[in-house]
Design a protein around this motif. Structure first.
Motif, short mmCIF file in Angstrom:
data_model
loop_
_atom_site.label_atom_id
_atom_site.label_comp_id
_atom_site.label_asym_id
_atom_site.label_seq_id
_atom_site.Cartn_x
_atom_site.Cartn_y
_atom_site.Cartn_z
N ALA A 169 0.88 -1.09 0.00
CA ALA A 169 -0.09 -0.01 0.02
C ALA A 169 0.92 1.27 0.12
CB ALA A 169 -0.91 -0.14 1.10
N GLY A 220 1.78 4.56 -3.11
CA GLY A 220 1.63 6.10 -3.02
C GLY A 220 2.73 6.87 -3.62
N GLU A 224 0.71 10.88 0.97
CA GLU A 224 -0.10 9.64 0.48
C GLU A 224 0.26 8.38 1.05
OE1 GLU A 224 -3.31 7.78 -1.36
OE2 GLU A 224 -3.06 9.98 -0.69
N ARG A 228 -2.00 6.00 3.30
CA ARG A 228 -2.31 4.44 2.97
C ARG A 228 -1.58 3.44 4.09
NH1 ARG A 228 -2.19 2.60 -2.49
NH2 ARG A 228 -2.97 4.21 -4.03
#
Length: 205
Positions: free
Chosen positions: A84, A88, A93, A97
């Motif tokens: 995850a 990003g 971000e 995540r």
């Protein structure tokens, strides 16, 4: 990013021995059915079809078997979180995540089976080595994100890096620890976005 270094607990014998995997698989099934606390090494020996002495050739205790199962679960969670984060584009971000993936993956893997949850709870409450190593790797991942954010200019640089990492990790930790997470079920949907948003505002340069 730092790659995970698994800690398999107090095991014995060849690390890649297929009988070790057979014992772990049988133990996972047995713990799922009867619970970790109620299961003895003798019970596992009967389930696997080996003598208790033979199992001790591979694991020094029931905890060592439980720790290996925990390592497998934690590596799954960690792999999902890292995937995850890698998805990003920029550090803010990536941080968002990380928060969301930690909550989602921990809930799914640790609470889909309440019997196996007993192992995770024991590992957390007794501070098994595998748990300590897992938390250290997740904290290192967090520090990597913060450091990258400082390099890109997304995050402030005045506060010492270790102090910032430690503070943010204290916010994340309740969602990594199964004993703490069980008390936060009512907040797991909104917590990742709200907490990461608050942290990102505090990190603004």
């Amino acid at each position: 990013m730092n790659r995970p270094t698994p800690h398999s607990g107090a095991t014995r014998g060849p690390a890649d021995h297929e009988l070790r995997d057979q014992i772990v698989a049988a133990a996972t099934e047995h713990f799922s059915r009867y619970g970790y606390e109620k299961t003895t090494v003798s019970d596992l020996a009967k389930a696997v079809g080996f003598s208790k002495a033979y199992i001790y050739k591979f694991f020094e205790s029931k905890q060592a078997i439980g720790e290996t199962i925990c390592v497998n679960c934690m590596l799954q969670i960690e792999a999902e979180v890292r995937a995850a984060v890698d998805g990003g584009d920029r550090p803010p971000e990536k941080l968002r995540r990380m928060f969301k993936a930690i909550v989602d993956a921990t809930l799914r893997l640790l609470f889909q089976d309440r019997k196996l949850y007993e192992i995770a709870a024991s590992a957390a409450s007794e501070r098994w080595p595998a748990t300590i190593a897992y938390e250290a790797r997740m904290q290192a991942l967090l520090q990597d994100i913060i450091q990258e954010g400082r390099q890109t200019g997304d995050f402030e640089r005045k506060t010492p890096l270790d102090e910032t990492t430690a503070a943010i990790y204290l916010v994340i930790r309740p969602y990594l620890n199964p004993l703490l997470l069980q008390h936060s079920f009512d907040y797991t949907e909104q917590a990742p976005a709200r907490l990461s948003g608050l942290i990102l505002r505090s990190l603004s340069p």
